[in-house]
Design an enzyme around this catalytic site. Structure first.
Site, short mmCIF file in Angstrom:
data_model
loop_
_atom_site.label_atom_id
_atom_site.label_comp_id
_atom_site.label_asym_id
_atom_site.label_seq_id
_atom_site.Cartn_x
_atom_site.Cartn_y
_atom_site.Cartn_z
CG ASP A 59 -5.11 6.76 -10.92
OD1 ASP A 59 -3.39 6.49 -10.44
OD2 ASP A 59 -4.90 8.34 -10.26
CD GLU A 95 4.16 8.89 -14.00
OE1 GLU A 95 3.79 10.11 -13.65
OE2 GLU A 95 3.84 7.73 -13.70
C1 BGC Z 1 0.85 9.78 -11.55
C2 BGC Z 1 0.12 8.67 -12.01
C3 BGC Z 1 -1.09 7.84 -11.76
C4 BGC Z 1 -0.98 9.45 -13.16
C5 BGC Z 1 -2.88 9.57 -12.90
C6 BGC Z 1 0.07 10.59 -12.12
O1 BGC Z 1 0.93 12.02 -12.69
O2 BGC Z 1 2.33 10.12 -11.11
O3 BGC Z 1 0.27 7.62 -10.97
O4 BGC Z 1 -1.61 6.79 -11.67
O5 BGC Z 1 -1.13 10.45 -13.05
O6 BGC Z 1 -3.27 9.78 -11.79
#
Ligand code: BGC
Length: 764
Positions: free
Chosen positions: A358, A487
């Site tokens: 992030d 994801e």
């Molecule tokens: C996201 C990731 C992110 C993480 C922390 C997850 O829900 O899919 O991309 O790095 O949250 O914010």
């Protein structure tokens, strides 16, 4: 949509006491200064729903991993940002009965986060069961001038009685983390001392030996006259405090002003902590509450001068963007290059307070444009310093060379354990390389490349080289078994984004090598020897770049999310019954994985990063295909789509997507604000306005601005620092006015060249 807070341009205002949403409000009313942070918990005792949270940046606990089936390669621990000493607490008793507003009738309850001046205000009238009503008013802040200092002014007034009020200011180190894996407490007591009017407590983490020393001193006033008092001392396990009991007449105001310093072994030697804590506390105490809070307001004024965004004609949007900017500035100040930005900042425990991709993918542009360039540089140096750990991580997983940065980390070690994320979400390496490009492109600081950048780029490129393999069947390089940013698909082959960002990293690394060879030959020679750069490996990277396999859908002319994506049943989000959303709360994981729905920008994330390499038609075809299939169930997603929609002139869509990010926490859009605020995605909201609506980009070292104004707004303006210029860019329906408070600058505005002299302005 439920609106919890009153709309106001500079304040977040809660009116009325809502027991059910208290944890949401506690997240929203968090205050911090990059060094420590505090949720909007009450000072007095509270037995209702609450998530206690006082956090010290960089103080964490390696909680033993808890996992269903162990997989080789998992880290031994999950780092947790620690809930630490509760320094705001004061127990209040009214004629012997504890004031606990969860058990009272509460009137005129108000909480206000004053973002302009950086403090939290609260007031209410409470009627406990004994009928003795009190009026309470409190103000508190954590100082952005003296980072170790927090101060509270708390006034209690009997409304309908005269009686005994007792106030017990305390420091409580006997606290726990909600997310402790084995219900353990993480702190041990080291020392404590209470005398009348002062107390201090030192606690130490059970592992890693972080020490935290908190010291408190306070004054008590009756109707603004300072009182002499003799307090009773309280010392319990991991707890110190005082009790002062006073007689108060009806309508007499009793005020306690509590000053606290928090110092840690991250900054001072353990044996010095008490003395330093005491000295800092005495300095703050000598200044007094009014001076401290005035200094706070002046320091915030300076921050706003560099980072404010003004939106005319839409107060809800105005409040939201200021809230996001305020929280980002509260979370990271860039003074300490060992720190980073946790997805929840100082507003909750979720995500462990650790560093994710992030930072590089979303936050760096915000700090680049709104603060001194060394602040974003510190975020890059954080990763540079962790390069050895990233190499070690790659070795642990069986790679012979290169570096794989962790998905989640506190100190450079991986501390996350879900195989499909820890081992497979390797795209994070690409974002870390991209951030170097972004920083150098924005600041023009090419010296960064030989000083720090190349080391990281070479090791990441080496990782990609080993991670791909040559497929005889395809006669191409492929990358198997990855999870992209989306994801909602795991263990896929040839995720377009990951393949692309991997090749882009190698391309950029070669470009940087060529640049250094030509421009800093001596430095390059030394670096090449230090890093062992071989001509053959550069050739290998070139071969991979040339022969990488990219999944595409020829008929539609789009890049494919991953190989086989078109085999999935193709349904659009709009055709789903609303009851199915959010998918992650309504569907089994199995169903999510099999579906075509995309959690967050993935192929489009790549097109955003590399927009300078693709024509508009390509971006548009991909946008039109993926946006209707994306559920945006990561808060990081809509901002990227908003920027691309802006670029494509899809103004309504851009605004609709922007709305999803901007009031995400204020309106509890994802129904999870009680866990903390989405700090890293707040940077995405800023991006939507500046890069999206503002159309700000740096092309060949030149700042280009190509804005449009959403029809819901009358005008908007934002400030950005670009190299030596500080620009105020004001957009109305009639014109674009750019004022330059810094050095002369050449700009491209709506495709035309302009020069704006120091102190000058242009109107386009
Ligand atoms: C996201 C990731 C992110 C993480 C922390 C997850 O829900 O899919 O991309 O790095 O949250 O914010």
């Amino acid at each position: 949509m439920e609106r919890f807070f009153k709309v106001d341009p500079w304040n977040i205002i809660e009116e009325g006491f809502n027991r059910e949403s208290n944890e949401i409000a506690e997240s929203i009313f968090s205050i911090g200064n990059g060094y420590m942070g505090q949720r909007g918990n009450f000072e007095e005792s509270y037995s209702g729903k609450s998530l206690q949270g006082s956090y010290m940046a960089g103080i964490y606990y390696p909680d033993k991993t808890r996992v269903g089936w162990w997989k080789n390669g998992y880290p031994e621990y999950f780092a947790k940002v620690l809930n630490s000493t509760n320094w705001i607490g004061m127990e209040i008793k009214i004629d012997g009965d504890i004031l606990d507003i969860s058990k009272c009738e509460v009137r005129d309850f108000k909480r206000i986060l004053n973002m302009k001046e950086g403090y939290l205000y609260r007031s209410f009238t409470a009627r406990p069961q004994n009928g003795k009503e009190v009026k309470v008013e409190s103000k508190r802040f954590v100082s952005i001038v003296n980072k170790e200092i927090g101060a509270i002014s708390y006034t209690i007034t009997p409304v309908n009685f005269s009686g005994a009020i007792s106030i017990s200011p305390y420091l409580d180190g006997d606290i726990e983390n909600k997310d402790s894996n084995y219900d353990e407490k993480f702190w041990d007591e080291v020392s404590k001392k209470a005398v009348s009017g002062e107390a201090s407590l030192t606690i130490k983490t059970k592992k890693l030996d972080f020490y935290l020393c908190s010291s408190v001193k306070y004054d008590i006033f009756k109707d603004n006259v300072k009182l002499r008092y003799e307090a009773e001392k309280v010392e319990k396990e991991k707890f110190v405090g005082n009790i002062v009991t006073l007689k108060a007449g009806e309508n007499e105001e009793i005020t306690i002003v509590k000053y606290v310093s928090n110092v840690t072994s991250r900054d001072f030697k353990v044996e010095e902590l008490n003395a330093v804590g005491k000295e800092l506390l005495e300095r703050a105490y000598a200044k007094g509450f009014d001076k401290l809070i005035n200094e706070q307001a002046a320091a915030w004024e300076e921050k706003w001068k560099q980072s404010d965004i003004i939106i005319e004609g839409d107060t809800a949007a105005q409040q939201a963007i200021r809230f996001n900017i305020f929280q980002l500035n509260q979370t990271y100040t860039g003074e300490d290059d060992r720190l980073n930005i946790g997805p929840k900042g100082f507003t909750g425990e979720k995500y462990g307070g650790s560093t994710y991709w992030d930072t590089e993918a979303y936050c760096i542009p915000f700090y680049l444009a709104t603060a001194d360039e060394k602040i974003a540089k510190n975020l890059l140096i954080y990763r540079y310093k962790q390069l050895d750990k990233a190499k070690e991580n790659a070795r642990n997983l069986g790679y012979k060379k290169g570096a794989l940065y962790p998905m989640v980390t506190m100190n450079g070690e991986e501390c996350h354990n879900e195989w499909e994320i820890t081992f497979e979400e390797i795209h994070r390496n690409g974002a870390i390389a991209y951030a170097i490009y972004n920083y150098v492109n924005y600041t023009g600081d090419k010296a960064y490349l030989s000083e720090y950048g190349l080391d990281v780029l070479v090791e990441i490129s080496r990782f990609w080289e080993e991670r791909v393999n040559f497929s005889e069947a395809k006669n191409k390089y492929v990358m198997l078994g990855v999870t992209g940013p989306n994801e909602y698909e795991n263990n896929v082959n040839n995720n377009w984004y990951t393949n692309r960002i991997a090749c882009w990293t190698m391309e950029y690394t070669i470009e940087v090598i060529d640049y250094l060879k030509n421009n800093e030959p001596d430095k390059y020679r030394k670096l090449a020897t230090k890093l062992g750069i071989q001509q053959e490996e550069i050739e290998k990277w070139q071969d991979i770049i040339k022969n990488m396999y990219y999944p595409v859908e020829e008929k539609l002319g789009i890049f494919l999310q991953q190989e086989g994506y078109m085999d999935k049943e193709q349904i659009l989000v709009k055709d789903l019954d609303k009851e199915n959303l959010p998918l992650n709360q309504k569907w089994s994981w199995d169903r999510i994985l099999r579906s075509c729905f995309i959690k967050q920008a993935d192929a489009l994330q790549g097109l955003y990063f590399l927009q300078h390499k693709y024509d508009l038609a390509t971006i548009e075809r991909n946008f039109d295909f993926y946006e209707p299939r994306t559920v945006h169930e990561s808060s990081l997603s809509p901002c990227i789509h908003a920027i691309l929609a802006s670029k494509l002139g899809k103004k309504d869509k851009a605004y609709e997507l922007y709305l999803r990010t901007s009031r995400l926490d204020l309106d509890n859009y994802n129904n999870d604000t009680e866990d903390g605020c989405h700090i890293t995605s707040m940077a995405g909201t800023w991006l939507s306005i500046v890069e999206g609506f503002g159309g700000v980009k740096v092309i060949n070292g030149k700042l280009t601005v190509s804005p449009f104004i959403p029809q819901q707004w009358k005008a908007f303006s934002f400030k950005i620092t670009f190299r030596d210029s500080l620009l105020n860019i004001n957009i109305t329906n009639e014109n674009i006015i750019i004022t330059n408070e810094g050095k002369e600058i050449d700009l491209l505005v709506k495709d035309k060249d302009y020069t704006v002299k120091e102190g000058d302005k242009i109107s386009v």
